[in-house]
Design an enzyme around this catalytic site. Structure first.
Site, short mmCIF file in Angstrom:
data_model
loop_
_atom_site.label_atom_id
_atom_site.label_comp_id
_atom_site.label_asym_id
_atom_site.label_seq_id
_atom_site.Cartn_x
_atom_site.Cartn_y
_atom_site.Cartn_z
N GLU A 1 -19.75 -45.43 -45.40
CA GLU A 1 -19.29 -45.66 -44.02
C GLU A 1 -19.36 -47.15 -43.68
OE1 GLU A 1 -22.08 -42.66 -42.82
OE2 GLU A 1 -20.51 -41.52 -41.81
N GLY B 1 -23.98 -43.27 -45.67
CA GLY B 1 -23.92 -44.40 -44.75
C GLY B 1 -23.45 -45.68 -45.44
N ALA C 1 -28.00 -43.34 -46.15
CA ALA C 1 -29.15 -43.39 -45.26
C ALA C 1 -30.38 -42.98 -46.06
CB ALA C 1 -28.93 -42.45 -44.09
N GLU D 1 -23.29 -36.02 -48.00
CA GLU D 1 -24.20 -35.42 -47.01
C GLU D 1 -24.25 -33.90 -47.08
OE1 GLU D 1 -22.07 -37.88 -46.41
OE2 GLU D 1 -23.00 -39.41 -45.15
#
Ligand code: COA
Length: 258
Positions: free
Chosen positions: A112, A109, A64, A132
């Site tokens: 993911e 992300g 992200a 993260e």
């Protein structure tokens, strides 16, 4: 539709979506997530296989977008993570097969996103990780739930708690990457796999995907019942007649998705 942060190309029944922010290692900001949602929705209607990849030779998606996340409040972070969840759920829901062509960093992300695809083709320079924890947060688009389901508790704990990425070959050993290929061949090989999948009977492919995904959600008896229903339902399709007739006539089947 014209996109600013992604590119969409099409070769017959195969759509390829490329996250195109190489200067930010293809990090996902909310504009990019919205464009991805739109492009995946369109691909779902018109494709038999969908490839997701990243622009450049360094990253699939490096996570992200940290510069967008830095000033977020809990409420705006909730909305941001919702976009990630909607996208990943859509990738599971769409009827066509999805392939992540991971050509570099797949972090946060990005990891993911790859884990939500049906298959992962990894370039030999790929790195998979959930960093993260180094930023004071945790994965927000399903990583804590999908890593254990994919690679087991201890690998998931190591990945999520240390934030350290794993190599493509380790990902392959763990069953996360289907193939490891020379980095420059990643997309070409994903396209080859996509062409193979696009030749299969579309309804069977869709139901096979649903059935496998069910194994992550449902108790065994429910999963088996659902598989059985799809199995016998498919005997009502033209494609089942065509597939079996073609085998017996020693020719290639031509499936129509009916
Ligand atoms: N969000 C926003 N920008 C990012 C980014 C991210 N997730 N990942 C990389 N970038 C940007 C960098 O800020 C840099 O921009 P700049 O040139 O304007 O300074 C550019 O992409 C190149 O990254 P850089 O860090 O210089 O490359 P590197 O080869 O030294 O390191 C990584 C590569 C992937 C190890 C490193 O960029 C990184 O750790 N990124 C963050 C990964 C992450 O934590 N993802 C999860 C977010 S929840």
């Amino acid at each position: 539709m014209a996109y600013e942060n992604i590119q969409v190309s099409r070769e017959g029944p195969i759509a390829t979506i490329t996250v195109n922010r190489p200067k930010a290692l293809n990090a996902l900001n909310s504009a990019t997530l919205r464009e991805l949602l739109q492009a995946v929705r369109e691909a779902a209607d018109s494709s038999r296989a969908l490839i997701l990849t990243g622009a450049g030779d360094k990253a699939f998606v490096a996570g992200a977008d940290i510069s967008e996340m830095a000033p977020m409040t809990p409420w705006s972070a909730r909305e941001f993570s919702e976009l990630g969840h909607v996208l990943t759920a859509m990738l599971e829901d769409i009827p066509c097969a999805t392939i992540a062509a991971v050509n570099g960093y797949a972090l946060g992300g990005g990891c993911e996103l790859a884990l939500m695809c049906d298959m992962i083709i990894a370039g030999d320079t790929a790195r998979f990780g959930q960093p993260e924890v180094n930023l004071g947060i945790i994965p927000g688009a399903g990583g804590t739930q999908r890593w254990p389901r994919t690679a087991g508790k201890y690998v998931a704990m190591e990945t999520v708690l240390t934030g350290a990425p794993i190599t493509a070959s380790r990902a392959h050993e763990l069953g996360i990457a289907n193939k490891v290929v020379p980095a420059e061949m990643t997309v070409a090989i994903a396209q080859r796999v996509a062409r193979q999948l696009a030749e299969k009977a579309p309804l069977a492919l869709r139901m096979a995907k649903e059935a496998v995904l069910k194994a992550f959600e449902a108790p065994l008896a429910e999963g088996l019942m659902s598989e059985r229903k799809s199995f016998y339902f498919l005997f009502s399709t033209d494609d089942q007649k065509e597939g079996m007739r073609a085998f017996l006539e020693k020719r290639k089947a031509v499936f129509k998705g009916r």
